[in-house]
Write a protein that holds these residues in place. Structure first.
Motif, short mmCIF file in Angstrom:
data_model
loop_
_atom_site.label_atom_id
_atom_site.label_comp_id
_atom_site.label_asym_id
_atom_site.label_seq_id
_atom_site.Cartn_x
_atom_site.Cartn_y
_atom_site.Cartn_z
N ASP A 1 0.82 -1.22 0.00
CA ASP A 1 0.00 0.00 0.00
C ASP A 1 0.85 1.27 0.00
O ASP A 1 0.42 2.32 0.48
N TYR A 2 2.05 1.19 -0.55
CA TYR A 2 2.90 2.38 -0.72
C TYR A 2 2.12 3.43 -1.53
O TYR A 2 1.56 3.11 -2.60
N ASN A 3 2.03 4.68 -1.02
CA ASN A 3 1.13 5.66 -1.66
C ASN A 3 1.67 7.09 -1.63
O ASN A 3 0.89 8.04 -1.65
N VAL A 4 2.97 7.28 -1.56
CA VAL A 4 3.52 8.63 -1.43
C VAL A 4 3.06 9.51 -2.59
O VAL A 4 2.57 10.63 -2.40
N GLU A 5 3.20 9.03 -3.80
CA GLU A 5 2.84 9.87 -4.95
C GLU A 5 1.35 10.21 -4.94
O GLU A 5 0.96 11.35 -5.21
N GLU A 6 0.53 9.21 -4.65
CA GLU A 6 -0.92 9.44 -4.61
C GLU A 6 -1.29 10.48 -3.56
O GLU A 6 -2.08 11.40 -3.82
N ARG A 7 -0.72 10.34 -2.38
CA ARG A 7 -1.06 11.27 -1.30
C ARG A 7 -0.51 12.67 -1.57
O ARG A 7 -1.13 13.66 -1.24
N VAL A 8 0.66 12.78 -2.17
CA VAL A 8 1.20 14.10 -2.53
C VAL A 8 0.30 14.76 -3.57
O VAL A 8 0.01 15.96 -3.50
N ASN A 9 -0.18 13.98 -4.54
CA ASN A 9 -1.09 14.54 -5.54
C ASN A 9 -2.38 15.04 -4.89
O ASN A 9 -2.91 16.08 -5.27
N ASP A 10 -2.89 14.27 -3.93
CA ASP A 10 -4.09 14.71 -3.20
C ASP A 10 -3.83 16.03 -2.48
O ASP A 10 -4.67 16.94 -2.47
N PHE A 11 -2.67 16.11 -1.87
CA PHE A 11 -2.30 17.31 -1.12
C PHE A 11 -2.22 18.52 -2.05
O PHE A 11 -2.78 19.58 -1.77
N VAL A 12 -1.52 18.36 -3.16
CA VAL A 12 -1.35 19.46 -4.11
C VAL A 12 -2.70 19.88 -4.69
O VAL A 12 -3.00 21.07 -4.82
N ALA A 13 -3.56 18.91 -5.01
CA ALA A 13 -4.88 19.22 -5.56
C ALA A 13 -5.71 20.02 -4.55
O ALA A 13 -6.39 21.00 -4.91
#
Length: 815
Positions: A58-70
């Protein structure tokens, strides 16, 4: 780069009647004051955490960073400049802070690595400096945000009235605290003795937005009230010892029997006052000290419960004065007996039969003494009120009032219908009645319930007398009273004082019946014939009066879904209407909600009892009860409204002056003493200021407090707005030398409002903000610098100035 900052939000701007340098920078969040959706990290929250171990599925750094930026860009689209803030946390959060900071650390690290936005921990000052450095022009908002709603059926206008008994207790203790601090200063603080500090702390806590607002659970409300009670008990000792010192200055205070034991009566509102009800003998009289915390002389009627009808009243000079006895009503006796048992745990054992009323004149920042003595029946000067029940007559009317003010009543409906003031030739139709709203019984946000926060009415119902309930009229030389029992849970007394030009309406409401399964919200209406064109005025924290227009907001096009709740506003001091010729003012004794839902009509909500929670965090219905052992009844409240009608342009003087008297009633203290010994050896009248001086009628002392350093904190407030009154909306001056005639002032330092920084230092640090357009600068400026020789403080309309004053106590003048 965009910066995401963790801090709290701002507040609305200052008075429109103050200069532009008093404006403050503020903001509002797009959605409440939570983090964006998906970024709450309480230990049991569902927002996905950053999983940065790439060996896990469940590695999700990129997904969570994208959520943050959005989420950041979404907020940036409604925010000026490239700096925004997130408040990471909200109500009921940070029960386990580690889970929050672990995730925020990770987000800051990985978002910075991504490079599209810049995330960092910050402070309010860093954020404000960044906004200011952007050199942006900002819109100027001079109105407020009321009424607030979080969806179409959920206007947060119920809490303006929720927990009316607690609201009254906070207001009462605030006025008492003002007087107690003054007396503490006159006596001198004792670092090892009792002080007013506990009451100060309790009142400060009670200002929390879930305290005096009434949006807390019952056990929390009880805790606030308990803290106030404990603080009062401490302050009561300060008041008693201060008055003992001030009245006994002629005495050698080393003799213990010379020090009077002053008692006070915190339950006087329910006609319970043991020292005044005690049986008086030929040897002992009741000494009453009436202290006035205002800066001008005042004259008002004192009313105390007594057990005898053979009494005489003497003033400070020992001269007999006129007094009146009014029989206690059955409603007063029932309210008194139940609540004394509930709050004190014992029966009201005394035999009070009457209210004793007399007119008192009290100097500014000082006291007067009155003596009540027993007399032989033939010698008694207290006139027992004439009591009668109006009967049908040809005109079906009768008149109440011994002075300039007359109220004309109809016999059959039991309402006054006409207000007549002989002095200013006002003759106006006016009528007062009661309604209730049935509370909406929803269970969630979709089917929104009326509750501690939200006012959502589900039908309006007039409260009419049940059967034939006759009016009772009491008439005498001091005042007239009209008693009207509308039903088993609503009783009203209307008073007209001979020397006053306003009507006082005292209501007793409760327990509100809910046996039908519906909560109820009780309102009073004042109905007049004024043509008001949807316009009325309500106060902002007792200061500015803000113009309100029904179904209209100046900032946006309003789509009204709740025409009643959506037009309710907070009322702390009062509300008024005006047309081309007259103005109608109503003042209140506590914070309430109100409106003008019909032209010419004022409506005030007085009491609420509801059966469902409104889903705003309380988790409990607003269903207050008072218990005696196992017997619990719905909360009964007693309160007052004050009504006056004036020619247009003349009502402000009464609203501002009498409003201060409502907030700061005379503080009464009682002692039983031998009259001749007392009058010959004690000071019977006192004023702390120069006997030739009184504060201007447009200025109030809102703080007079001795600090622990021995310095004195003084706050003065101008009571009027620009253009509010032709005589008093002007710059005025207060002479400090005459305010402290017996002390040598050696230094006066002006402070900011909270008195924690010098004003000159604050002004040097003040940021100059650019405002869109060219807003009109108010014509008045703040008062000037205090001349160190003349020591005169200037105050412009709506200005509050705060000073720390140092005295040379070695050169204090002899009194």
């Amino acid at each position: 780069m965009r910066r995401l900052l963790r801090l709290f939000g701002g507040v609305p701007g200052p008075s429109v009647h103050l200069p532009s340098f008093t404006q403050i920078f503020t903001g509002i969040f797009p959605i409440h004051y939570d983090p964006p959706d998906g970024f709450t990290f309480e230990i049991n929250d569902v927002s996905p955490p950053i999983q940065d171990d790439d060996l896990l599925f469940d590695y999700n750094v990129e997904e969570r960073v994208n959520d943050f930026v959005a989420a950041a860009l979404l907020q940036a689209n409604v925010t000026r400049t490239n700096h925004i803030m997130w408040t990471m946390g909200t109500d009921f959060r940070y029960q386990y802070a580690t889970s929050w900071f672990r995730q925020m650390d990770k987000f800051i690290h990985y978002v910075k690595m991504d490079g599209r936005v810049n995330a960092l921990y910050s402070t309010p000052s860093i954020y404000t400096d960044a906004k200011h450095a952007a050199n942006e022009q900002w819109p100027l908002k001079t109105g407020d945000f009321f009424p607030y709603a979080d969806h179409e059926n959920a206007y947060w206008t119920g809490y303006f009235t929720s927990r009316p008994a607690l609201k009254r207790y906070v207001r009462e203790m605030s006025g008492y605290f003002l007087a107690a601090r003054q007396l503490e200063f006159f006596k001198g603080r004792n670092s090892s003795g009792t002080s007013t500090d506990a009451l100060a702390d309790a009142l400060a806590i009670a200002q929390h937005h879930d305290a005096v607002s009434g949006t807390e659970r019952q056990h929390v409300a009880s805790d606030y009230a308990l803290r106030l009670s404990i603080g009062y008990k401490e302050a009561e000792k300060v008041v008693a010892s201060s008055l003992a010192l001030l009245t006994g200055l002629r005495l050698n205070m080393t003799y213990e029997d010379s020090v009077p034991d002053f008692q006070q009566c915190p339950l006087l509102n329910i006609s319970y006052c043991p020292p005044s009800e005690a049986h008086l003998t030929d040897e002992k009289s009741l000494i009453i000290i009436a202290y006035n915390a205002l800066g001008w002389k005042r004259k008002e009627v004192i009313r105390i419960p007594v057990s005898s009808e053979s009494l005489i009243v003497l003033d400070s000079a020992g001269k007999e004065i006129e007094s009146q006895l009014l029989p206690l009503s059955n409603v007063s006796l029932c309210t008194r007996n139940y609540h004394v048992k509930a709050h004190l745990g014992r029966s009201a054992s005394s035999l009070a039969r009457y209210w004793l009323a007399f007119s008192a004149t009290v100097p500014p920042l000082g006291f007067s003494t009155y003596v009540v003595s027993s007399a032989k029946k033939s010698e008694s000067s207290s006139i027992i009120s004439t009591q009668f029940t109006p009967e049908e007559n040809i005109n079906n009317t009768f008149e109440v009032g011994q002075g300039n003010l007359k109220l004309l009543y109809t016999v059959d409906e039991g309402k006054f219908t006409r207000y007549i003031n002989k002095r200013n030739s006002v003759a106006a139709y006016a009528e007062q009645s009661y309604n209730y709203y049935s509370g909406y019984n929803g269970t969630d946000r979709v089917f929104q319930a009326s509750g501690a926060y939200v006012f959502r009415p589900n039908g309006t119902f007039p409260i009419k007398p049940e059967g034939e309930v006759p009016l009772t009229v009491l008439s005498g030389p001091i005042l007239d009273e009209v008693h009207h029992q509308l039903n088993t849970w609503l009783h009203q007394v209307t008073r007209v004082y001979k020397e006053k030009e306003h009507a006082e309406v005292e209501f007793t409401i409760g327990p509100i019946p809910v046996d039908d399964g519906f909560g109820k919200e009780i309102t009073a209406q004042i109905i007049t014939s004024l043509n008001t064109n949807k316009t009325f005025y309500t106060d902002s924290n007792g200061r500015d009066f803000i113009k309100r227009i029904r179904d209209y907001r100046s900032d946006w096009d309003l789509d009204i879904h709740q025409p009643i709740a959506g037009n309710y506003y907070p009322i702390n001091l009062g509300i008024y209407l005006e047309d081309e010729s007259m103005e109608v003012s109503v003042l209140v004794d506590r914070a309430v909600g109100g409106s003008s839902l019909v032209d010419g009509q004022i409506e005030l909500m007085l009491h609420r009892r509801l059966l469902n929670d409104d889903a705003r965090g309380v988790g409990e219905a607003l269903n207050e009860k008072v218990c005696v052992l196992e017997n619990c009844e719905g909360l009964t409240i007693q309160g007052k409204l004050f009504l006056r009608i004036d020619p247009r342009g003349e009502g402000a003087k009464w609203r501002r002056t009498f409003g201060q008297e409502v907030y700061s009633p005379l503080l009464l203290a009682f002692s039983e003493e031998e009259i001749n010994k007392w009058m010959g050896s004690h000071i019977t009248t006192f004023s702390a200021i120069d006997p030739s001086y009184t504060l201007p009628n447009n200025v109030a002392v809102i703080t007079l407090q001795e600090l622990e350093s021995g310095k004195v904190l003084l706050r003065l407030a101008h009571l009027y707005e620009v253009g509010e009154d032709k005589d008093y909306s002007v710059v005025t001056g207060v002479e400090l030398k005459k305010l402290f005639p017996d002390k040598k002032i050696i230094k006066v330092t002006e402070m900011n409002l909270s008195a924690n920084q010098e004003r000159r230092k604050v002004e040097k640090k003040r940021l100059d903000w650019k405002v869109e357009g060219t807003p009109e600068e108010p014509t008045v400026v703040n008062g000037g610098v205090v001349d160190p020789v003349k020591l005169v403080v200037e105050l412009a309309p709506m200005e509050i100035r705060t000073f720390v004053i140092e005295f040379d106590y070695l050169k204090t003048f002899a009194s």
